[in-house]
Design an enzyme around this catalytic site. Structure first.
Site, short mmCIF file in Angstrom:
data_model
loop_
_atom_site.label_atom_id
_atom_site.label_comp_id
_atom_site.label_asym_id
_atom_site.label_seq_id
_atom_site.Cartn_x
_atom_site.Cartn_y
_atom_site.Cartn_z
N ALA A 1 0.87 -1.18 0.00
CA ALA A 1 0.00 0.00 0.00
C ALA A 1 0.90 1.23 0.00
O ALA A 1 2.06 1.16 0.44
CB ALA A 1 -0.89 -0.02 1.23
N GLY B 1 0.59 -4.94 0.89
CA GLY B 1 -0.57 -4.97 0.00
C GLY B 1 -0.28 -5.63 -1.34
O GLY B 1 -1.18 -6.14 -2.00
N GLU C 1 -0.66 -9.24 -0.66
CA GLU C 1 -2.10 -9.45 -0.44
C GLU C 1 -2.84 -9.47 -1.78
O GLU C 1 -3.77 -10.25 -1.99
CB GLU C 1 -2.64 -8.34 0.46
CG GLU C 1 -2.05 -8.42 1.87
CD GLU C 1 -2.47 -7.26 2.76
OE1 GLU C 1 -1.97 -6.14 2.53
OE2 GLU C 1 -3.31 -7.46 3.65
N GLU D 1 4.28 -5.19 7.34
CA GLU D 1 3.50 -4.15 8.03
C GLU D 1 3.90 -3.94 9.48
O GLU D 1 3.89 -2.80 9.97
CB GLU D 1 1.99 -4.48 7.96
CG GLU D 1 1.36 -4.22 6.60
CD GLU D 1 1.44 -5.40 5.64
OE1 GLU D 1 2.24 -6.33 5.90
OE2 GLU D 1 0.72 -5.40 4.63
N1 CAA Z 1 4.60 3.14 -0.82
C1 CAA Z 1 4.98 4.28 -1.42
N2 CAA Z 1 6.14 4.40 -2.07
C2 CAA Z 1 6.94 3.32 -2.12
C3 CAA Z 1 6.61 2.11 -1.53
C4 CAA Z 1 5.36 2.02 -0.86
N3 CAA Z 1 4.91 0.89 -0.30
N4 CAA Z 1 7.61 1.22 -1.73
C5 CAA Z 1 8.55 1.87 -2.44
N5 CAA Z 1 8.16 3.14 -2.68
C6 CAA Z 1 8.89 4.19 -3.40
C7 CAA Z 1 10.05 4.72 -2.57
O1 CAA Z 1 9.59 5.68 -1.65
C8 CAA Z 1 10.94 5.28 -3.64
O2 CAA Z 1 10.41 6.52 -4.06
P1 CAA Z 1 11.43 7.78 -4.30
O3 CAA Z 1 12.31 7.32 -5.44
O4 CAA Z 1 10.49 8.89 -4.67
O5 CAA Z 1 12.17 7.95 -3.03
C9 CAA Z 1 10.73 4.31 -4.80
O6 CAA Z 1 9.50 3.64 -4.55
C10 CAA Z 1 11.84 3.26 -4.90
O7 CAA Z 1 11.92 2.62 -3.65
P2 CAA Z 1 13.30 2.49 -2.82
O8 CAA Z 1 14.20 3.62 -3.12
O9 CAA Z 1 12.95 2.26 -1.39
O10 CAA Z 1 13.90 1.17 -3.48
P3 CAA Z 1 14.89 0.11 -2.79
O11 CAA Z 1 15.37 -0.77 -3.88
O12 CAA Z 1 15.91 0.79 -1.95
O13 CAA Z 1 13.96 -0.74 -1.79
C11 CAA Z 1 11.97 -1.94 -1.15
C12 CAA Z 1 12.90 -1.53 -2.31
C13 CAA Z 1 12.72 -2.89 -0.21
C14 CAA Z 1 10.77 -2.65 -1.77
C15 CAA Z 1 11.54 -0.68 -0.38
O14 CAA Z 1 11.04 0.26 -1.31
C16 CAA Z 1 10.48 -0.90 0.66
O15 CAA Z 1 10.76 -1.42 1.72
N6 CAA Z 1 9.22 -0.50 0.35
C17 CAA Z 1 8.13 -0.57 1.31
C18 CAA Z 1 7.65 -1.98 1.52
C19 CAA Z 1 6.56 -2.02 2.56
O16 CAA Z 1 6.77 -1.75 3.73
N7 CAA Z 1 5.33 -2.38 2.12
C20 CAA Z 1 4.19 -2.49 3.01
C21 CAA Z 1 3.39 -1.23 2.98
S1 CAA Z 1 2.15 -1.22 4.22
C22 CAA Z 1 0.84 -2.05 3.55
O17 CAA Z 1 0.92 -2.62 2.49
C23 CAA Z 1 -0.42 -2.00 4.40
C24 CAA Z 1 -1.51 -2.88 3.98
O18 CAA Z 1 -1.47 -4.08 4.10
C25 CAA Z 1 -2.76 -2.30 3.50
#
Ligand code: CAA
Length: 268
Positions: free
Chosen positions: A77, A122, A125, A145
């Site tokens: 998400a 998400g 999911e 999460e």
């Molecule tokens: N939401 C919004 N933006 C996201 C994102 C997310 N879930 N995941 C990645 N991005 C964005 C980053 O902010 C970044 O944007 P900028 O270039 O503008 O800074 C871009 O995508 C590239 O990401 P990274 O620079 O972080 O890339 P990386 O290779 O260093 O890392 C990753 C990759 C490990 C996937 C890392 O991006 C990450 O950990 N992402 C989040 C994963 C996460 O926690 N997901 C769960 C979200 S909560 C949820 O999903 C709730 C639910 O159940 C409803």
């Protein structure tokens, strides 16, 4: 959210593309590569709309759902959008995600997730709401999460336990770790693994196999499996018998059975 606002958001944002390819295979791609295809409200609304289009289209027999680029299927998400949500907004967001994913699960055509990279939160999911998952061997999957102080909000607590059992679901959710595609395959979260360079070919091959099967039979099978998970074995088997019988009233099964005895392919 009113229907009018939902419609405006869908029209303004081409965040999900739909291509209908040969043999009735549709490819839905989430087009937010710069945010690793993270799911914001617009994307969820567009996805729900696109799945309904596929469900209603006579040209579509099987749907492949994937993320744009070669890095992520969907990285979760949209964290930027969630950051300032109030509890009530978060509940609406969770309901929107659950409703969108329930629409995918209820799609009368088989939906295959082509997991081309990160499938986190998400994103996992979403993949689990699809009927089948084919993953690149380089994909990483998980429910991170709890590392954000949250729990999965788009059905993950339920679907991971159904796919891989409560022990795996608790381990994945509590640890917030990322797991290899191989591990996800081992515990039953992923159906098939493919080398990254063969992922598309193998997923499309599976889709074409499904498009040659009885469409009503596949729709019915998906419904009966789903129902069984909700009501338990004995009611599930009652529904199985009823639906098995009902298929005999349809031309599809008549032709399928006849074709076998005549040593030819069914003409559907
Ligand atoms: N939401 C919004 N933006 C996201 C994102 C997310 N879930 N995941 C990645 N991005 C964005 C980053 O902010 C970044 O944007 P900028 O270039 O503008 O800074 C871009 O995508 C590239 O990401 P990274 O620079 O972080 O890339 P990386 O290779 O260093 O890392 C990753 C990759 C490990 C996937 C890392 O991006 C990450 O950990 N992402 C989040 C994963 C996460 O926690 N997901 C769960 C979200 S909560 C949820 O999903 C709730 C639910 O159940 C409803």
């Amino acid at each position: 959210m009113t229907e009018e606002i939902e419609q405006e958001l869908i029209e303004e944002n081409e965040v999900v593309s739909l291509e209908i390819l040969d043999d009735g295979v549709a490819r839905l791609t989430i087009e937010r590569e710069s945010a690793l295809n993270a799911l914001n409200v617009e994307t969820l609304l567009s996805l729900r709309d696109a799945i309904i289009d596929c469900a209603e289209s006579e040209d579509v027999k099987v749907v492949i759902l994937t993320g744009s680029g070669d890095k992520a299927f969907v990285a979760g998400a949209d964290i930027a959008e969630m950051k300032d949500m109030t509890p009530l907004e978060a509940r609406d967001f969770s309901h929107l995600g659950q409703d969108t994913f329930a629409t995918i699960e209820a799609c009368p055509k088989p939906v295959i997730a082509m997991v081309n990279g990160f499938a986190l939160g998400g994103g996992l999911e979403l993949a689990m709401a699809c009927h089948l998952r084919v993953a690149s061997s380089k994909a990483k999957l998980g429910l991170p999460e709890t590392s954000l102080g949250l729990i999965p909000g788009f059905g993950g607590t339920q679907r991971l336990a159904q796919l891989a059992g409560a022990g795996v679901a608790r381990e994945w959710i509590l640890s917030a770790d990322m797991f290899s595609a191989e591990e996800a395959h081992r515990v039953g979260v992923v159906n098939r693994l493919a080398d990254p360079e063969n992922l598309e070919a193998e997923t499309f091959e599976l889709a074409r196999t499904l498009s040659s099967r009885g469409a009503l039979a596949m729709k019915t099978a998906n419904e009966v499996v789903r129902l069984g998970l909700e009501v338990g074995q004995s009611e599930g088997e009652a529904s199985e018998s009823d639906n098995f019988a009902l298929l005999f009233s349809n031309e599809e099964a008549r032709e399928g059975l006849k074709a076998f005895t005549e040593k030819r392919k069914p003409n559907w």
